[in-house]
Write a protein that holds these residues in place. Sequence first.
Motif, mmCIF file in Angstrom:
data_model
loop_
_atom_site.group_PDB
_atom_site.id
_atom_site.type_symbol
_atom_site.label_atom_id
_atom_site.label_comp_id
_atom_site.label_asym_id
_atom_site.label_seq_id
_atom_site.Cartn_x
_atom_site.Cartn_y
_atom_site.Cartn_z
ATOM 1 N N LYS A 4 -100.832 18.243 39.735
ATOM 2 C CA LYS A 4 -101.884 18.502 39.768
ATOM 3 C C LYS A 4 -103.037 18.809 40.064
ATOM 4 O O LYS A 4 -104.498 18.331 40.220
ATOM 5 C CB LYS A 4 -102.148 19.439 41.436
ATOM 6 C CG LYS A 4 -100.454 19.572 42.386
ATOM 7 C CD LYS A 4 -99.671 20.609 43.571
ATOM 8 C CE LYS A 4 -98.472 20.555 44.249
ATOM 9 N NZ LYS A 4 -98.069 21.123 44.878
ATOM 10 N N ALA A 5 -102.845 19.653 38.644
ATOM 11 C CA ALA A 5 -104.088 20.492 37.839
ATOM 12 C C ALA A 5 -103.802 21.058 36.387
ATOM 13 O O ALA A 5 -102.545 21.273 36.415
ATOM 14 C CB ALA A 5 -104.528 21.058 38.708
ATOM 15 N N PRO B 66 -103.646 23.302 34.317
ATOM 16 C CA PRO B 66 -103.126 24.711 33.845
ATOM 17 C C PRO B 66 -103.652 25.541 32.492
ATOM 18 O O PRO B 66 -103.176 24.580 31.531
ATOM 19 C CB PRO B 66 -101.577 25.249 33.918
ATOM 20 C CG PRO B 66 -100.964 24.853 34.253
ATOM 21 C CD PRO B 66 -101.315 23.176 34.318
ATOM 22 N N THR B 67 -104.742 26.803 33.145
ATOM 23 C CA THR B 67 -105.155 26.899 31.536
ATOM 24 C C THR B 67 -104.257 27.744 30.980
ATOM 25 O O THR B 67 -103.538 28.159 31.000
ATOM 26 C CB THR B 67 -106.588 27.698 32.106
ATOM 27 O OG1 THR B 67 -106.374 29.408 32.753
ATOM 28 C CG2 THR B 67 -107.686 26.692 32.744
ATOM 29 N N GLN C 116 -107.588 35.365 39.812
ATOM 30 C CA GLN C 116 -106.729 34.451 39.210
ATOM 31 C C GLN C 116 -105.548 33.505 40.077
ATOM 32 O O GLN C 116 -105.232 32.259 39.844
ATOM 33 C CB GLN C 116 -105.982 34.634 37.749
ATOM 34 C CG GLN C 116 -105.801 33.349 37.432
ATOM 35 C CD GLN C 116 -105.760 33.845 35.833
ATOM 36 O OE1 GLN C 116 -105.912 34.734 35.270
ATOM 37 N NE2 GLN C 116 -106.193 33.107 35.125
ATOM 38 N N LEU D 149 -101.243 25.334 42.184
ATOM 39 C CA LEU D 149 -100.685 25.281 40.811
ATOM 40 C C LEU D 149 -99.639 26.319 41.484
ATOM 41 O O LEU D 149 -98.627 26.560 41.360
ATOM 42 C CB LEU D 149 -101.543 26.234 39.431
ATOM 43 C CG LEU D 149 -102.311 25.147 39.346
ATOM 44 C CD1 LEU D 149 -103.209 26.292 38.294
ATOM 45 C CD2 LEU D 149 -101.728 24.033 38.265
ATOM 46 N N ILE E 250 -107.245 31.587 43.025
ATOM 47 C CA ILE E 250 -107.463 30.103 42.528
ATOM 48 C C ILE E 250 -106.507 29.535 42.228
ATOM 49 O O ILE E 250 -106.559 28.079 42.738
ATOM 50 C CB ILE E 250 -108.510 30.756 41.025
ATOM 51 C CG1 ILE E 250 -110.075 31.211 41.875
ATOM 52 C CG2 ILE E 250 -108.857 29.259 40.798
ATOM 53 C CD1 ILE E 250 -110.369 32.336 40.285
ATOM 54 N N MET E 251 -105.559 30.029 42.079
ATOM 55 C CA MET E 251 -104.363 29.216 40.843
ATOM 56 C C MET E 251 -103.747 28.543 42.921
ATOM 57 O O MET E 251 -103.105 27.445 42.741
ATOM 58 C CB MET E 251 -102.904 29.673 40.437
ATOM 59 C CG MET E 251 -103.608 30.108 39.271
ATOM 60 S SD MET E 251 -102.456 31.236 37.973
ATOM 61 C CE MET E 251 -101.080 30.245 37.942
ATOM 62 N N HIS E 252 -103.749 29.396 43.519
ATOM 63 C CA HIS E 252 -103.410 29.025 45.279
ATOM 64 C C HIS E 252 -104.239 27.758 45.564
ATOM 65 O O HIS E 252 -103.323 27.025 46.199
ATOM 66 C CB HIS E 252 -103.842 29.958 45.879
ATOM 67 C CG HIS E 252 -102.718 29.740 47.762
ATOM 68 N ND1 HIS E 252 -103.751 29.323 48.344
ATOM 69 C CD2 HIS E 252 -101.511 28.895 47.770
ATOM 70 C CE1 HIS E 252 -103.417 28.865 49.306
ATOM 71 N NE2 HIS E 252 -101.552 28.733 49.323
ATOM 72 N N THR E 253 -105.403 27.844 45.676
ATOM 73 C CA THR E 253 -106.603 27.018 46.103
ATOM 74 C C THR E 253 -106.136 25.526 45.429
ATOM 75 O O THR E 253 -106.061 24.142 45.631
ATOM 76 C CB THR E 253 -107.891 27.753 46.164
ATOM 77 O OG1 THR E 253 -107.797 28.809 46.723
ATOM 78 C CG2 THR E 253 -108.579 26.730 45.949
ATOM 79 N N LYS E 254 -105.790 25.263 44.234
ATOM 80 C CA LYS E 254 -105.653 24.966 43.284
ATOM 81 C C LYS E 254 -104.198 23.427 43.094
ATOM 82 O O LYS E 254 -104.145 22.786 43.252
ATOM 83 C CB LYS E 254 -105.870 25.124 41.524
ATOM 84 C CG LYS E 254 -107.476 25.464 40.851
ATOM 85 C CD LYS E 254 -107.363 26.422 39.519
ATOM 86 C CE LYS E 254 -107.139 24.987 37.741
ATOM 87 N NZ LYS E 254 -107.456 25.546 37.316
ATOM 88 N N GLU F 197 -103.471 30.840 32.835
ATOM 89 C CA GLU F 197 -102.771 30.469 34.593
ATOM 90 C C GLU F 197 -101.282 30.256 33.846
ATOM 91 O O GLU F 197 -99.990 30.391 34.544
ATOM 92 C CB GLU F 197 -103.606 29.082 34.743
ATOM 93 C CG GLU F 197 -104.710 29.069 35.471
ATOM 94 C CD GLU F 197 -105.332 27.985 35.995
ATOM 95 O OE1 GLU F 197 -105.728 28.497 37.102
ATOM 96 O OE2 GLU F 197 -105.481 26.967 35.898
#
Length: 124
Positions: free
Chosen positions: A2-3, A5-6, A45, A54, A48-52, A9
């Motif tokens: 999906k994305a 992670p940093t 954070q 993750l 945001i991770m939920h939105t992405k 994250e």
Amino acid sequence: MKAKPTESELEILQVIWQKGKATVREVHEALSISKDTGYTTTLKQMQIMHTKGLLNRNEDSRTHIYSAGINEKDTQNSLLKNFVATAFGGSSKNLVMQALGQGTPSKEELDEIRAFLDQIENEK
């Protein structure tokens, strides 16, 4: 995947992969053992991770429960593949040689590495 992670994250994902599912408070408490971070920072954070994509979030109770939205092994494989490609020109050998040169592996670690190499060789 999906994305990508940093680093921060990934720290949150490590906690959730280990626990299976967790609240923001549980993640924050685990992170605060090794780093100085505020609860609201962890909350933001994780939102945001939920939105992405993750993290998944169960909102059935007052306290939201988070679980991983991405697979640990798949994430590790993707990140490692990218790392080897960019840092070592795609050479797994160069990565392994660099990693082994960073410290002194114990006899047990060397035995495990040999067994792993034997396993790979026997699969071909």
